[in-house]
Every structure is written in C-alpha cells, then in structure tokens.
Design a protein around this motif. Structure first.
Motif, mmCIF file in Angstrom:
data_model
loop_
_atom_site.group_PDB
_atom_site.id
_atom_site.type_symbol
_atom_site.label_atom_id
_atom_site.label_comp_id
_atom_site.label_asym_id
_atom_site.label_seq_id
_atom_site.Cartn_x
_atom_site.Cartn_y
_atom_site.Cartn_z
ATOM 1 N N ALA A 57 0.839 -1.199 0.000
ATOM 2 C CA ALA A 57 0.000 0.000 0.000
ATOM 3 C C ALA A 57 0.879 1.255 0.000
ATOM 4 N N ASP A 58 0.252 2.398 -0.181
ATOM 5 C CA ASP A 58 0.999 3.657 -0.141
ATOM 6 C C ASP A 58 0.026 4.809 0.045
ATOM 7 N N VAL A 59 0.503 5.881 0.639
ATOM 8 C CA VAL A 59 -0.194 7.164 0.650
ATOM 9 C C VAL A 59 0.812 8.252 0.311
ATOM 10 N N VAL A 60 0.358 9.256 -0.410
ATOM 11 C CA VAL A 60 1.133 10.476 -0.623
ATOM 12 C C VAL A 60 0.431 11.553 0.196
ATOM 13 N N GLY A 61 1.029 11.894 1.298
ATOM 14 C CA GLY A 61 0.398 12.816 2.235
ATOM 15 C C GLY A 61 0.472 12.243 3.636
ATOM 16 N N TYR A 62 -0.191 12.922 4.562
ATOM 17 C CA TYR A 62 -0.163 12.484 5.958
ATOM 18 C C TYR A 62 -1.554 12.664 6.545
ATOM 19 N N TYR A 63 -1.780 11.976 7.655
ATOM 20 C CA TYR A 63 -3.107 11.927 8.273
ATOM 21 C C TYR A 63 -3.266 13.103 9.242
ATOM 22 N N ASP A 64 -4.024 14.104 8.824
ATOM 23 C CA ASP A 64 -4.177 15.303 9.648
ATOM 24 C C ASP A 64 -5.650 15.649 9.891
ATOM 25 N N VAL A 65 -6.551 14.664 9.719
ATOM 26 C CA VAL A 65 -7.972 14.913 9.969
ATOM 27 C C VAL A 65 -8.287 14.818 11.460
ATOM 28 N N TYR A 66 -7.695 13.847 12.146
ATOM 29 C CA TYR A 66 -7.976 13.621 13.562
ATOM 30 C C TYR A 66 -7.545 14.819 14.402
ATOM 31 N N LYS A 67 -8.492 15.425 15.087
ATOM 32 C CA LYS A 67 -8.270 16.606 15.921
ATOM 33 C C LYS A 67 -7.627 17.760 15.160
ATOM 34 N N GLY A 68 -7.786 17.734 13.830
ATOM 35 C CA GLY A 68 -7.387 18.873 13.011
ATOM 36 C C GLY A 68 -5.906 19.070 12.823
ATOM 37 N N SER A 69 -5.082 18.041 13.069
ATOM 38 C CA SER A 69 -3.637 18.206 12.876
ATOM 39 C C SER A 69 -2.998 16.841 12.647
ATOM 40 N N ASN A 70 -1.721 16.879 12.294
ATOM 41 C CA ASN A 70 -0.988 15.618 12.119
ATOM 42 C C ASN A 70 -0.168 15.262 13.362
ATOM 43 N N LEU A 312 -8.594 5.949 11.071
ATOM 44 C CA LEU A 312 -10.023 5.956 10.753
ATOM 45 C C LEU A 312 -10.485 7.340 10.293
ATOM 46 N N SER A 313 -9.958 8.385 10.915
ATOM 47 C CA SER A 313 -10.322 9.745 10.504
ATOM 48 C C SER A 313 -9.803 10.038 9.103
ATOM 49 N N GLY A 314 -8.568 9.618 8.826
ATOM 50 C CA GLY A 314 -8.006 9.849 7.499
ATOM 51 C C GLY A 314 -8.729 9.069 6.422
ATOM 52 N N TRP A 315 -9.033 7.798 6.695
ATOM 53 C CA TRP A 315 -9.726 6.982 5.699
ATOM 54 C C TRP A 315 -11.124 7.508 5.393
ATOM 55 N N VAL A 332 -21.710 10.294 7.275
ATOM 56 C CA VAL A 332 -21.472 11.704 6.987
ATOM 57 C C VAL A 332 -20.899 11.777 5.582
ATOM 58 N N GLU A 333 -21.378 12.694 4.770
ATOM 59 C CA GLU A 333 -20.837 12.833 3.413
ATOM 60 C C GLU A 333 -19.421 13.384 3.490
ATOM 61 N N THR A 334 -18.467 12.675 2.844
ATOM 62 C CA THR A 334 -17.075 13.096 2.869
ATOM 63 C C THR A 334 -16.485 12.990 1.472
ATOM 64 N N ASN A 335 -15.232 13.462 1.353
ATOM 65 C CA ASN A 335 -14.517 13.393 0.083
ATOM 66 C C ASN A 335 -13.370 12.404 0.156
ATOM 67 N N ALA A 336 -13.382 11.531 1.156
ATOM 68 C CA ALA A 336 -12.300 10.561 1.318
ATOM 69 C C ALA A 336 -12.740 9.204 0.774
ATOM 70 N N ILE A 337 -12.567 8.136 1.560
ATOM 71 C CA ILE A 337 -12.956 6.803 1.101
ATOM 72 C C ILE A 337 -14.430 6.596 1.451
ATOM 73 N N VAL A 338 -15.288 6.820 0.499
ATOM 74 C CA VAL A 338 -16.729 6.818 0.743
ATOM 75 C C VAL A 338 -17.193 5.477 1.285
ATOM 76 N N SER A 339 -16.613 4.380 0.793
ATOM 77 C CA SER A 339 -17.070 3.054 1.196
ATOM 78 C C SER A 339 -16.825 2.792 2.676
ATOM 79 N N VAL A 340 -15.799 3.408 3.267
ATOM 80 C CA VAL A 340 -15.539 3.221 4.699
ATOM 81 C C VAL A 340 -16.735 3.673 5.512
ATOM 82 N N VAL A 341 -17.244 4.854 5.199
ATOM 83 C CA VAL A 341 -18.399 5.386 5.924
ATOM 84 C C VAL A 341 -19.629 4.524 5.677
ATOM 85 N N GLU A 342 -19.839 4.123 4.426
ATOM 86 C CA GLU A 342 -21.004 3.304 4.090
ATOM 87 C C GLU A 342 -20.991 1.978 4.840
ATOM 88 N N HIS A 343 -19.855 1.303 4.869
ATOM 89 C CA HIS A 343 -19.769 -0.002 5.509
ATOM 90 C C HIS A 343 -19.988 0.090 7.020
#
Length: 471
Positions: A57-70, A312-315, A332-343
C-alpha cells in the motif's frame, strides 16, 4: 470440490501499517522498514508459503484529519514516515523466483508518461512479476503539497483515473509493436523505427503526443489491482481490474460486493471468473486456540487508541476526535474513502467510537480471525463458500511474526485440506494468477489500443460504458 484459497501479504513501506502502536511490541520488526533485509526476509517467507503477492500500500500525504492536525500521526508513527513502494520491487525480485509484487501508485499525484516508464522498468527488472494497484487517493494533505490546493471530488477522481489508465494502455499496448526490437548485430539495427508509434493522446486531463520510452516489458501492462468499493470505484474495478481488494468487517457485505463486481464485470464484456477478489483479514494463529487467543490479547495491549482514530479519521474524512467514545458512528458525506463510511454506518453492527478504535487497532477495517490452524481454516473456508471471494489480503499485527505464523501453521492445514496451492505456476504474475499468457486478454479494454494508428485515425474510441465514472 472446495474453492482454492489465495493469499496476498498486505504491507506498506512504513511502521506498523494497519496496526498502530504495535511497533512498541518487543518482537515487532516494522521499525526496520527502511532496511532491505526487512523486505527480503519477508519475501522469502511469503514465497515459502506460496503467497500470490506482497501487496504494498501507499499514501502520498499524511493523516491530519484527527483533531485537526498531524500531531498524533507523527507522535504515534501512523503511516508516517513512509517510503516509496516501487523501489522495493527489484530487491524483492532478486531473492524470490515466483512472488508477485503489487505496487500502489496514485493517478492523482504523478503524470502518466513518467509513471509508465517507472512501471515498465519494474516489470522488466522482475521478469514480469509486477502489479499496479490503481488508487485515486484520499488525503487532502497530499494534493495540497503538490500545489493542487486540495483533492478533486470523489467521483471526479475516477474520471481522471479512467483517462490516466487510457494513456498507460496506449503507451504499454500500442506504442511499440511486437517485433519492434530487432537487436540485429549484423545490420547494426536495434529497433525498427516503423514499428514504434506516437500515441497522439489529447484528452480532457492529459496530453501525451509521443512514444513510450521503454520497449515492451514481459507483461506489457502489469497486472492491474484496484481497491475501489464505492459506486464509482466498483464500476472502475469491474471494467479494469484483474485483482480487486476490498475491506469490510462483515461477511454479508463482502458477499454483496463480490456478487456486484462479478455482475458488472460480465456487463462490461469480461469473464467475471477472471476477476480475483481478495478481502482484508488479519489472522492470529498458533498451535492451539488457547495459544492464539493469548497472543491476540498480548497484541491488543500495545494498540494505540489515538493511532487507530488517526487512521479511521483519514480513511473516512471524519474527525473522530470531535466525538465522545460512546457516541455512535453515523454516515457523513465526505470526500475521502466513501465506502468506509457506508460499511460502518450501514453494516450489521452499530459501532461506537470506542468500539471502532479498538476494532481497527489490530489489522484495520477487516475482521481478525484468531485460533488454531483448524479453527482459522474452518473460518476462511466458510467465508469463501458463503461470499465467493477468491482469497485474502492478510494484514499483519506484528512484522514478520504474523506472516511467519501463517506460513508455519495455517498454510499446511489448508494444503492438507486441498484448498491451498502447493506449487507456483510458471511464468509472469499474470500467468501464475490466470494461466492464460503474459498479456491482458482481448476482452480487456486495454486491448483496443493495440492498433494505435487506427485509434489515431478514428479518434478516441467509445468506452465500454459511458457511465464508468460520473463527472
């Protein structure tokens, strides 16, 4: 006769991957991700266990959704630092003969022309054992750091991905004809220039007029992996993917997903049996049920609660730090991994934030199967029989202990039951998986670009389905 079960190892060039906090366990090796020995040791183990591939797997970026920071991502080492996955293909290939190498790369962060050269090079170096996991990315931080300001909308990212793959198909399949490379020493002719073609691509998002820089690799187009589970993601997977990866905690949801993918693949003119679906699972196995459960309890003591919510916040794109531990998870409608919220919001179970964090702390969003070889084998067979899934992407709790346990304990039990491979098929990764030659079949959409001069004369061909990805 029971269906054969297939395994991939789900990895990432970082610490801990899907099990935040377990790098603190004294037997964990994931902190050694920077060292080639980490990867070559893993590769030898997986090949000994007849795994189809290591799926990186890979991500380009970092997880900064949780509590509004990384802050918590950095503090807990949650998929940061993270190194480039494609550079692992060559060292893994050098110590193995058969193991496939699935590399994740995003259509959002790299131009297709330069990426095509990197992917063809890896397919050459591995003698055709590379797969490309096509992702569209979900971290706003990655898009911001390459100057785009933010991610495109979810479904629009799949529209971009459709054109991105079209460019690659033209480069891989159409730019260099069969027999274009002569290597004729007597005449001093290396390439027949008449058999190398400009692709002349001019689309909505990309303009690539020229030639592919690489001669055809063993597979031309590497094996295509894809992990989309939203409506747009499934449509894309059904048209393009040869191997599909899905993560869902519920057996019922998995069965619905597999059935839908096969139905859509058939509608796109493809053989649905030739689309392999792998489900995310973490296996904790030991000689007895008691030993396995004791090991699992030991692992859970090292889980990072904040680290799990960072992932979980990033996904999901939802800041779970704004809720109390006993609050329920809601759609909640988001712009991330939509299926995570749906499941999570629409599955068989109603989750609280606390339950979700503890669930995802070992192995991410997939189920955890714990027990003796016989117990886990029973569970895997039940999932295969009830969902028609082809195999499992196995996440680790501890590196490399989880995979070593699977190879030592679980693989022999599955082989004894006649539901797991005892040898590799010869050839490239595509030949090992499907047994029908190294190239994509004629029913795949890439095949229409093999006569690139005709494509240029006639203009851009109609796609298999115009509603592949809504604009």
């Amino acid at each position: 006769m029971s269906k054969t079960i297939r395994f991939n190892a789900f990895e990432m060039n970082c610490v801990g991957h899907q099990s935040p906090g377990l790098w603190t366990h004294p037997r964990d090796r994931s902190w050694q991700y920077k060292d080639l020995d980490y990867w070559t040791d893993l590769a030898r183990t997986l090949e000994r266990g007849f795994f189809d591939a290591v799926f990186i797997a890979d991500v380009v970026g970092y997880y900064d959704v949780y509590k509004g920071s990384n802050y918590h991502a950095l503090h807990q080492g949650v998929q940061i630092p993270v190194n480039d996955p494609l550079q692992l293909a060559a060292p893994i290939a050098m110590v193995t003969e058969h193991l496939g190498i699935g590399i994740t790369a995003s259509t959002s962060f790299e131009h297709p022309y330069t990426f095509a050269r990197r992917l063809s090079t890896a397919d050459h170096h591995t003698k055709g054992r590379v797969g490309w996991n096509i992702v569209t990315s979900y971290l706003e931080s990655g898009a911001k750091n390459i100057g785009e300001g933010g991610l495109r909308r979810h479904d629009n990212r799949y529209e971009v991905a459709a054109e991105y793959t079209e460019v690659l198909y033209k480069l891989f399949e159409g730019s260099w004809e069969e027999g274009s490379v002569l290597r004729d020493k007597d005449r001093g002719v290396f390439i027949d220039p008449e058999k190398v073609h400009e692709i002349g691509h001019k689309g909505k998002y990309f303009e690539v007029p020229g030639y592919h820089l690489c001669e055809p690799s063993p597979q031309r187009t590497p094996v295509l992996f894809q992990a989309g589970a939203s409506g747009a993601g499934k449509a894309f997977a059904a048209e393009h993917a040869e191997c599909v990866f899905v993560s869902t905690p519920a057996r019922s949801t998995l069965g619905q997903y597999v059935s839908d993918i096969r139905r859509q693949a058939a509608a796109a003119g493809r053989d649905p049996s030739k689309v392999l679906v792998y489900a995310l699972v973490t296996v904790i196995v030991d000689e007895t049920d008691e030993k396995a459960w004791a090991k699992f309890e030991e692992y859970k003591r090292h889980v990072s609660y904040d680290g799990a919510l960072v992932l979980l916040s990033g996904w999901s794109g939802i800041d779970f730090g704004q809720y109390a531990p006993q609050d329920p998870v809601r759609a909640v409608e988001t712009n991330a991994i939509v299926s995570v919220v749906e499941h999570l919001a629409n599955g068989d179970k109603e989750w609280t934030i606390d339950e979700l964090a503890r669930w995802a702390g070992v192995g991410g969003l997939g189920p955890v199967f714990v027990g003796s070889p016989a117990s886990v084998a029973d569970t895997l067979q039940k999932w295969v029989e009830e969902t028609d899934v082809d195999g499992f992407n196995l996440a680790y709790a501890l590196a490399h202990e989880t995979f070593e346990d699977v190879v030592e304990h679980l693989v022999p039990e599955l082989q004894r039951r006649g539901v797991y491979p005892t040898a590799y098929k010869p050839g490239t990764l595509r030949e090992k998986l499907f047994g029908q030659g190294p190239l994509l079949p004629d029913t795949h959409p890439a095949a229409r670009y093999r006569d690139i001069e005709r494509i240029k004369r006639e203009g851009r061909p109609a796609r298999c389905r115009e509603n592949l990805a809504p604009a």
